[in-house]
Design a protein around this motif. Structure first.
Motif, PDB file in Angstrom:
ATOM      1  N   GLU A  26       0.978  -1.073  -0.154  1.00  6.70           N
ATOM      2  CA  GLU A  26      -0.061  -0.126  -0.382  1.00  6.70           C
ATOM      3  C   GLU A  26       0.879   1.459  -0.273  1.00  6.70           C
ATOM      4  OE1 GLU A  26      -2.679   0.486   2.852  1.00  6.70           O
ATOM      5  OE2 GLU A  26      -3.400  -1.452   2.210  1.00  6.70           O
ATOM      6  N   TRP A  27       0.360   2.168  -0.469  1.00  4.88           N
ATOM      7  CA  TRP A  27       1.337   3.259  -0.829  1.00  4.88           C
ATOM      8  C   TRP A  27       0.377   4.692  -0.579  1.00  4.88           C
ATOM      9  CZ3 TRP A  27       6.642   4.777  -3.333  1.00  4.88           C
ATOM     10  CH2 TRP A  27       6.898   3.335  -3.002  1.00  4.88           C
ATOM     11  N   SER A  28       0.997   5.573  -0.236  1.00  8.81           N
ATOM     12  CA  SER A  28       0.467   7.503   0.234  1.00  8.81           C
ATOM     13  C   SER A  28       1.299   7.962  -0.428  1.00  8.81           C
ATOM     14  CB  SER A  28      -0.328   7.024   1.150  1.00  8.81           C
ATOM     15  OG  SER A  28       0.682   7.437   2.447  1.00  8.81           O
ATOM     16  N   LEU A  29       0.406   9.207  -0.715  1.00  4.38           N
ATOM     17  CA  LEU A  29       1.217  10.114  -1.667  1.00  4.38           C
ATOM     18  C   LEU A  29       1.024  11.504  -1.222  1.00  4.38           C
ATOM     19  CD1 LEU A  29       2.419   9.953  -4.509  1.00  4.38           C
ATOM     20  CD2 LEU A  29       0.231  10.784  -5.932  1.00  4.38           C
ATOM     21  N   ARG A  30       1.843  11.772  -0.696  1.00  4.10           N
ATOM     22  CA  ARG A  30       2.121  12.904   0.528  1.00  4.10           C
ATOM     23  C   ARG A  30       2.882  14.060  -0.007  1.00  4.10           C
ATOM     24  NH1 ARG A  30       2.668  10.479   6.011  1.00  4.10           N
ATOM     25  NH2 ARG A  30       0.623   9.481   5.521  1.00  4.10           N
ATOM     26  N   SER A  31       2.630  15.565   0.500  1.00  2.00           N
ATOM     27  CA  SER A  31       4.119  16.340  -0.282  1.00  2.00           C
ATOM     28  C   SER A  31       3.700  17.598   0.812  1.00  2.00           C
ATOM     29  CB  SER A  31       3.645  16.617  -0.945  1.00  2.00           C
ATOM     30  OG  SER A  31       4.446  17.832  -1.352  1.00  2.00           O
ATOM     31  N   GLY A  32       4.245  17.451   2.376  1.00  2.00           N
ATOM     32  CA  GLY A  32       4.279  18.020   3.863  1.00  2.00           C
ATOM     33  C   GLY A  32       3.447  17.361   3.848  1.00  2.00           C
ATOM     34  N   ASP A  33       2.604  18.534   4.440  1.00  2.00           N
ATOM     35  CA  ASP A  33       1.236  18.470   5.247  1.00  2.00           C
ATOM     36  C   ASP A  33      -0.028  17.654   4.459  1.00  2.00           C
ATOM     37  OD1 ASP A  33       2.264  19.003   7.492  1.00  2.00           O
ATOM     38  OD2 ASP A  33       1.913  20.806   7.718  1.00  2.00           O
ATOM     39  N   TYR A  34       0.530  18.364   3.149  1.00  2.00           N
ATOM     40  CA  TYR A  34      -0.758  17.451   2.343  1.00  2.00           C
ATOM     41  C   TYR A  34      -0.673  15.951   2.084  1.00  2.00           C
ATOM     42  CZ  TYR A  34      -3.674  16.758  -1.963  1.00  2.00           C
ATOM     43  OH  TYR A  34      -4.714  15.848  -2.756  1.00  2.00           O
ATOM     44  N   GLN A  35      -1.846  15.161   2.164  1.00  5.57           N
ATOM     45  CA  GLN A  35      -1.724  13.883   1.383  1.00  5.57           C
ATOM     46  C   GLN A  35      -3.065  13.572   0.368  1.00  5.57           C
ATOM     47  OE1 GLN A  35      -1.967  10.757   4.435  1.00  5.57           O
ATOM     48  NE2 GLN A  35      -2.491   9.005   3.248  1.00  5.57           N
ATOM     49  N   HIS A  36      -2.706  12.748  -0.621  1.00  6.02           N
ATOM     50  CA  HIS A  36      -3.531  13.022  -1.501  1.00  6.02           C
ATOM     51  C   HIS A  36      -4.558  12.203  -1.338  1.00  6.02           C
ATOM     52  CE1 HIS A  36      -5.394  12.118  -5.538  1.00  6.02           C
ATOM     53  NE2 HIS A  36      -4.061  12.978  -6.045  1.00  6.02           N
ATOM     54  N   PRO A  37      -6.021  12.394  -1.207  1.00  4.68           N
ATOM     55  CA  PRO A  37      -7.064  11.832  -1.115  1.00  4.68           C
ATOM     56  C   PRO A  37      -6.830  10.182  -1.837  1.00  4.68           C
ATOM     57  CG  PRO A  37      -7.903  13.445  -2.382  1.00  4.68           C
ATOM     58  CD  PRO A  37      -6.493  13.850  -2.031  1.00  4.68           C
ATOM     59  N   GLN A  38      -6.453  10.385  -3.051  1.00  6.07           N
ATOM     60  CA  GLN A  38      -6.176   8.344  -3.352  1.00  6.07           C
ATOM     61  C   GLN A  38      -5.753   7.847  -3.149  1.00  6.07           C
ATOM     62  OE1 GLN A  38      -6.665   9.138  -7.364  1.00  6.07           O
ATOM     63  NE2 GLN A  38      -6.819   6.741  -7.829  1.00  6.07           N
ATOM     64  N   ALA A  39      -5.423   7.290  -2.510  1.00  4.89           N
ATOM     65  CA  ALA A  39      -4.382   5.969  -2.571  1.00  4.89           C
ATOM     66  C   ALA A  39      -3.510   5.438  -3.551  1.00  4.89           C
ATOM     67  CB  ALA A  39      -4.242   4.772  -1.439  1.00  4.89           C
ATOM     68  N   PRO A  40      -2.578   5.515  -4.548  1.00  6.10           N
ATOM     69  CA  PRO A  40      -2.245   4.438  -5.280  1.00  6.10           C
ATOM     70  C   PRO A  40      -2.256   2.819  -5.665  1.00  6.10           C
ATOM     71  CG  PRO A  40      -0.506   6.088  -4.727  1.00  6.10           C
ATOM     72  CD  PRO A  40      -1.512   6.185  -3.822  1.00  6.10           C
ATOM     73  N   THR A  41      -2.737   2.744  -6.957  1.00  5.65           N
ATOM     74  CA  THR A  41      -2.550   1.019  -7.134  1.00  5.65           C
ATOM     75  C   THR A  41      -1.766   0.997  -7.917  1.00  5.65           C
ATOM     76  OG1 THR A  41      -5.256   1.229  -6.305  1.00  5.65           O
ATOM     77  CG2 THR A  41      -4.032  -1.698  -7.024  1.00  5.65           C
ATOM     78  N   LEU A  42       0.004   0.620  -8.198  1.00  5.43           N
ATOM     79  CA  LEU A  42       0.287   0.967  -8.374  1.00  5.43           C
ATOM     80  C   LEU A  42       0.554  -0.737  -9.361  1.00  5.43           C
ATOM     81  CD1 LEU A  42       3.886   1.999  -6.410  1.00  5.43           C
ATOM     82  CD2 LEU A  42       1.977   3.263  -8.093  1.00  5.43           C
ATOM     83  N   LYS A  43      -0.514  -1.946  -9.306  1.00  2.00           N
ATOM     84  CA  LYS A  43       0.321  -2.706 -10.342  1.00  2.00           C
ATOM     85  C   LYS A  43      -1.036  -4.310  -9.759  1.00  2.00           C
ATOM     86  CE  LYS A  43       3.433  -5.549 -12.583  1.00  2.00           C
ATOM     87  NZ  LYS A  43       4.512  -6.432 -11.770  1.00  2.00           N
TER      88      LYS A  43
END
Ligand code: SF4
Length: 317
Positions: A213-230
């Protein structure tokens, strides 16, 4: 001739695949084929497999699909030398610069452009044709339409995987190096070959970190969608008649990391399915129930192995 090709992650798996009807088996030399050493063969085992294959009128192909550094090119060519002498039918290569060298030095070997070369289009395939390759392995993100386009545009022989990914068009095999950044443990062997454990192209194997499982973050911001890589690729059935109709030369069952029992059952299944189609029967409905069972076993083993790899990567990092 239409060839059914099976994986040989171990000598036992390769021999069982022959018993269950494979015409050809592909194997990887230890440290040279993008897999953990447990799923690769020693040269002695490869020699024995080629000997047994020849006795049965069958064929062995060598996956040597890493990207050698300048200092490793001589070792790469020297590695192929005995396989050519023993009578291997061909090699699977992904580094374009090395294809003309292999063509020149081993004219008796067929050269397969490995799926890890990451071909994108028919122009790429024309490029590999000019370099002297014989086969192109169709990327498993492609479908029947793309294979037909290549068939029309290129004289290259086609090798089709018996599985496909549902993330078609997004993942490009051979162009992902994410595991290499995650963890690299390094040693150099007596042939001056580097082994970066965790880097598939450089003597180790991928840790399948796309599967966690991955999450996409930049500083305090977290992208609402968890990327499904494969997503997990699935064994293929319904497309088989169309691939046969367009003259695909080689059907490749993946799974060097699966159990020999599962690989043997899948080989037996595809032997019967392929013979059914080659006899002129395009209706695959009679195979559907067995196919569903094999898919479930395939996914179960895949999930177990991939989870284990992530754990091993975390322990080693
Ligand atoms: S991390 Fe996933 S997508 Fe990348 S090479 Fe490994 S298996 Fe392929």
């Amino acid at each position: 001739m239409t060839v059914l090709m099976a994986p040989g992650g171990t000598l036992d798996m390769a021999l069982r695949a022959f018993e269950r009807g494979a015409d050809s088996v592909f194997v990887g030399p230890k440290g040279w084929s993008r897999r953990p050493a447990s799923d690769e063969l020693t040269d002695a085992e490869i020699g024995e497999l080629i000997r047994q294959a020849k006795l049965q009128g069958k064929d062995v192909r060598i996956a040597i699909n890493v990207m050698p550094a300048p200092s490793e090119v001589d070792a790469f060519l020297a590695k192929i030398e005995p396989y050519a002498e023993w009578g291997a039918g061909g090699v699977m290569v992904c580094d374009p610069g090395l294809i003309p060298l292999v063509r020149k030095r081993f004219p008796q070997l067929e050269i397969h452009v490995s799926v890890t070369a990451g071909v994108f289009n028919t122009e790429d395939i024309g490029f590999y044709d000019e370099l002297g390759a014989d086969y192109v392995v169709l990327p498993y993100r492609w479908g029947v339409a793309e294979a037909e386009e290549i068939r029309r545009a290129s004289p290259m022989k086609l090798e089709a995987f018996m599985f496909q990914t549902s993330h078609r068009g997004r993942i490009c095999p051979g162009r992902c190096y994410s595991s290499s950044y995650f963890h690299v443990k390094h040693f150099r062997d007596e042939d001056a070959k580097d082994h970066f454990v965790g880097s598939a192209s450089r003597g180790g194997s991928c840790y399948r970190i796309c599967r966690v499982e991955w999450s996409l973050r930049s500083g305090d911001y977290q992208h609402p969608q968890a990327p499904t890589l494969k997503s997990s690729p699935e064994l293929l059935l319904w497309e088989l008649p169309e691939y046969v109709a367009m003259g695909v030369e080689r059907f490749k069952i993946p799974g060097r990391e699966r159990s020999p029992e599962l690989v043997a059952d899948i080989v037996g299944f595809y032997r019967r399915a392929l013979d059914h189609v080659l006899a002129g029967n395009p209706n695959m409905c009679g195979f559907a129930s067995e196919w569903e069972d094999l898919k479930a076993r395939w996914t179960g083993e895949r999930t177990g192995r991939d989870d284990d790899r992530v754990v091993r990567a975390e322990l080693a990092a």
